[in-house]
Structures are given as structure tokens and as C-alpha cells.
Design an enzyme around this catalytic site. Structure first.
Site, PDB file in Angstrom:
ATOM      1  N   CYS A  35       8.571  -5.821  -4.858  1.00 14.65           N
ATOM      2  CA  CYS A  35       9.713  -5.624  -5.966  1.00 14.65           C
ATOM      3  C   CYS A  35      10.156  -7.330  -5.918  1.00 14.65           C
ATOM      4  O   CYS A  35      10.575  -8.073  -6.994  1.00 14.65           O
ATOM      5  CB  CYS A  35      11.268  -4.748  -5.975  1.00 14.65           C
ATOM      6  SG  CYS A  35      11.684  -4.070  -4.102  1.00 14.65           S
ATOM      7  N   ARG A  61       6.718 -16.371   6.243  1.00 18.21           N
ATOM      8  CA  ARG A  61       5.562 -16.021   6.114  1.00 18.21           C
ATOM      9  C   ARG A  61       6.044 -14.170   5.754  1.00 18.21           C
ATOM     10  O   ARG A  61       4.809 -13.880   6.890  1.00 18.21           O
ATOM     11  CB  ARG A  61       4.564 -16.718   6.565  1.00 18.21           C
ATOM     12  CG  ARG A  61       2.516 -15.875   5.408  1.00 18.21           C
ATOM     13  CD  ARG A  61       1.920 -16.805   6.169  1.00 18.21           C
ATOM     14  NE  ARG A  61       1.877 -18.150   6.249  1.00 18.21           N
ATOM     15  CZ  ARG A  61       1.697 -18.796   7.270  1.00 18.21           C
ATOM     16  NH1 ARG A  61       1.516 -18.269   8.697  1.00 18.21           N
ATOM     17  NH2 ARG A  61       1.645 -20.066   7.848  1.00 18.21           N
ATOM     18  N   SER A  62       6.770 -13.878   5.679  1.00 22.58           N
ATOM     19  CA  SER A  62       7.055 -12.270   6.390  1.00 22.58           C
ATOM     20  C   SER A  62       6.134 -11.534   5.200  1.00 22.58           C
ATOM     21  O   SER A  62       5.465 -11.769   4.314  1.00 22.58           O
ATOM     22  CB  SER A  62       8.348 -12.145   6.332  1.00 22.58           C
ATOM     23  OG  SER A  62       8.763 -11.939   4.093  1.00 22.58           O
ATOM     24  N   ASP A  95       5.136 -20.859   7.929  1.00 19.28           N
ATOM     25  CA  ASP A  95       6.431 -20.280   9.347  1.00 19.28           C
ATOM     26  C   ASP A  95       6.588 -21.046  10.488  1.00 19.28           C
ATOM     27  O   ASP A  95       6.411 -22.505  10.298  1.00 19.28           O
ATOM     28  CB  ASP A  95       5.251 -18.755   8.888  1.00 19.28           C
ATOM     29  CG  ASP A  95       5.727 -17.863   9.770  1.00 19.28           C
ATOM     30  OD1 ASP A  95       6.756 -17.475   8.974  1.00 19.28           O
ATOM     31  OD2 ASP A  95       5.280 -16.988   9.903  1.00 19.28           O
ATOM     32  N   ALA A 123      16.250 -16.024   0.382  1.00 15.02           N
ATOM     33  CA  ALA A 123      17.857 -14.940   1.513  1.00 15.02           C
ATOM     34  C   ALA A 123      18.544 -15.522   1.086  1.00 15.02           C
ATOM     35  O   ALA A 123      19.314 -15.547  -0.067  1.00 15.02           O
ATOM     36  CB  ALA A 123      17.254 -15.859   2.387  1.00 15.02           C
TER      37      ALA A 123
END
Length: 391
Positions: A212, A247-248, A270, A340
Site C-alpha cells: 500500500c 532501499r527498505s 541506500d 518518512a
């Protein structure tokens, strides 16, 4: 997930008050709040609820029901759960928060009284009156949270984090048969992956569910015009260079793949490396797969400053209040999106950016609700198919 932005209250018995014009310094770009993007999406969700006879209690059906599982004492998670509840109520969707583990202990329960998060997920999986499950992460962190993500039934995974959905995302599988949510991914079936100009699923298939938050970001980019609707579906981000910072596994990596599969050149940044996601790799890194055509990941020697200098879009999702993208490094006229909970861009970002979106939390919940309605329908379709096969 990022903290959602709150919306202005609507006076009882009247229309929403007109919002004052956004104060825009001379020569600066415009700021577009997630609430503005959300208006059209909310209207679509309400229309969907109205036309699906089985969704409305007054029509003899059962109202869609979302269960949130809270296993952390963190205040931002509780706030996010409360915002989700209010958003669901505004649509007529039932929302139930089930607090387990540390969350229940904080309310005074003894450790041996409160059940664990895994048990809560499994109970919700088996409950036919539950249409969707969302878990407020992080709980343990790392591989333990990844394991819990796989415990959620694909038929109820509104966050789109189950490996079946992530497999489809990374392999550019856009359409699936509902019954395959309890079987192996169908990457070898061409009818599941063929794009068409109008984004209409081939007969017998439905759209795969996407995580999502990455999907919310794509919807924001569509709204501000980054996606070109004149191009064929599946290639509408072609020609755009997009930098994604962080880059989670929950946001950055799937977002990079999603954008690249839509035609963009994605520079994924990252803490220890920068790589490129692209559906059109360079000759040096060209890769041919016998499976469905999808993005590839290639190394690059570019620095963050070099990435930002050429990027039409910059998306940052660094969960740290001290991290800031330098305005002076941005390409003039770019689009900047903050994902974030903390603001990752400097205060003067609009001196370079033509459009700045400060948050996407409200759209993330909207995409979660859209996934809820889709999965409810998919589960019904799979059940009907199974019943038909008995005769």
C-alpha cells in the site's frame, strides 16, 4: 509507514469549508498535501461501496471489516491505528483494533493473559467475518517481522506484504486468477502479465495486490502528472529518472521495482550503495529472462549528488529527523515526495522543486482500503469457483 496528515473537520450540516490558497513564495514550487490527492480516491472508494450490493448492510450484505493488530507500545503506531479507524468509519468500513503482547501489557494485562501477535493473525485468518488484516510494524524487527508478514493470508493481506504479492510485483505480474492466492505464483502464464492500454484484466483474472505505501506513492505521481497517460499502461513512467532514497524491504525496494516496471529509470540509494532499477538495462548489464519481462538491478558508480542532479523525481523515506536532502543538489523543476514521518527535505525545497508533497500517509490508508475491498471480492470469486467445480 509514514504518519498520516490530518484533514480539516467538516461542520455538521454543511459543506467542507473552502481551503485558503496555499501560500507560495514568489518563484517557488507548489506544495500538494496528501489530502488533496486523497479526495478523488475517497470518492472512488465510496462509489465502489455503493455499487457492490454485498458490501452494504442495508442491502442485506455485510459491511467490509478490517482488523488491526497492535503489538507495540509505540505512540506513533497507536496514532496511526486511530487515524485508520477514523478513516474507515468515514467510508462505512468496520475497523477493529486487537491489541496483543506488549500492547496489552501496557494496559495492565499480565503476560500470561495476552496472546501473541502470531496467534492473533491466525485467528483473524480463520474468521470469515474478517476481510482484511493489517499489522503495525515494526514489532521485533528483521526476519521475525518478515515471518509474521507471511503469516497473514494472501486473501486478507491488505498491506500487500505477502510473498505472493511481492513476487508478482518484482516479476511484473499484473493480473492473476483469484484462486492462485492459495497456490503458486503464475509468472509463467502470459495472460497474467500482458499489459493493455486501458489496464483491463484479461478474462478470468483480476489485478494483483500491491504494497500500500509504494502504491500510494505511485498514485501521487499519477496525480501530479509524472505518469504520462498517453503512453501504454505499464510504460507510463518512461523517460523519467527517479531517485528513491532508502532501499527498505517494505517501501524503497518494492517502490523501485514498481517504478522501473512502469518504464522509469530508478536510482535506488541506500546507506552503503547506489544501484539502478530499469526495465531497459544498458548493454553492459543486459539480462534476458525466460520468465515474464521485468526490471533488473545494476550497479552504478554515481554519487547521491550526481543522482539528484539528473532526477525528475526525488522520493525520500529515511526514518531519521536529522536526514535532509540538500536543496542545492536538486534538479531545477523536479518533483519531491517525502514518505518518512520526519521531513527529509530542507525547508527551502520549493526553491528548486516545482512540486513538493510533504507526506503520503493519508493515501497509504486509502490504498489499504482499496486492497481490502478487492480482496473481499477476490475471496468471494474464489469461493464461487470452488463451489462450481464441485458440480
Amino acid at each position: 509507514m509514514s504518519k498520516p496528515a490530518s484533514s480539516a473537520p467538516i461542520p455538521a450540516g454543511g459543506d467542507a469549508p473552502k481551503k485558503p490558497a496555499v501560500v507560495q513564495p514568489e518563484g517557488a514550487g507548489i506544495m500538494i498535501p496528501a489530502s488533496k490527492v486523497h479526495q478523488a480516491t475517497k470518492a472512488e472508494l465510496l462509489a465502489w461501496l455503493d455499487r457492490e450490493d454485498g458490501f452494504k448492510r442495508e442491502k442485506g450484505g455485510r459491511v467490509p471489516r478490517l482488523v488491526g493488530v497492535l503489538a507495540t507500545e509505540k505512540e506513533d503506531a497507536r496514532n496511526y491505528a486511530e487515524f485508520t479507524r477514523k478513516s474507515c468509519e468515514s467510508l462505512g468500513i468496520e475497523y477493529e483494533l486487537r491489541q496483543v503482547g506488549a500492547a496489552r501489557q501496557s494496559l495492565g494485562d499480565q503476560p500470561n493473559v495476552s496472546i501473541g501477535v502470531e496467534e492473533a493473525i491466525l485467528e483473524a485468518n480463520e474468521d470469515d467475518d474478517v476481510d482484511g488484516i493489517m499489522v503495525y510494524y515494526p514489532i521485533h524487527g528483521g526476519s521475525q517481522d518478515q515471518y509474521l508478514q507471511q503469516c497473514v493470508s494472501p486473501y486478507k493481506d491488505v498491506e500487500g506484504l505477502n510473498h505472493k504479492f511481492l513476487f508478482n510485483l518484482y516479476h511484473n505480474v499484473r493480473y492473476i486468477s483469484p484462486k492462485t492466492l492459495s497456490a503458486v505464483p503464475e509468472s509463467h502464464l502470459p495472460t497474467s502479465t500482458q499489459a493493455n492500454k486501458d489496464d483491463v484484466p484479461p478474462p478470468g483474472t483480476v489485478k494483483s495486490v500491491l504494497p500500500c505505501t509504494p502504491l500510494a506513492i505511485v498514485k501521487v505521481l499519477e496525480y501530479v502528472g509524472v505518469y504520462n497517460k498517453l503512453l501504454a499502461y505499464g510504460d507510463r513512467a518512461r523517460g523519467k529518472v527517479i531517485t528513491v532514497i532508502n532501499r527498505s524491504e517494505v517501501v524503497g525496494r518494492p517502490l523501485g521495482a514498481l517504478l522501473a516496471n512502469d518504464g522509469a529509470r530508478v536510482l535506488s540509494v541506500d546507506i552503503d550503495s547506489i544501484v539502478e532499477f530499469s526495465k531497459r538495462p544498458s548493454a553492459a548489464s543486459a539480462h534476458t529472462s525466460r520468465f515474464n519481462p521485468h526490471h533488473v538491478v545494476s550497479p552504478t558508480n554515481m554519487t547521491l549528488q550526481e543522482c539528484l542532479r539528473v532526477s525528475d523525481v526525488v522520493i525520500s523515506a529515511v526514518p531519521h529527523k536529522d536526514y535532509k536532502v540538500k536543496t542545492e543538489w536538486l534538479k531545477d523543476g523536479c518533483v519531491c515526495v517525502n514518505v518518512a514521518g520526519d521531513k527529509n527535505f530542507e525547508a527551502d525545497v520549493r526553491q528548486k522543486a516545482s512540486i513538493y508533497v510533504p507526506s503520503v500517509g493519508q493515501m497509504t490508508i486509502a490504498m489499504l482500503q482499496r486492497n481490502l475491498l478487492r480482496l473481499r471480492k477476490y475471496r468471494e470469486m474464489a469461493a464461487e469457483t470452488q463451489e462450481a467445480n464441485l458440480f
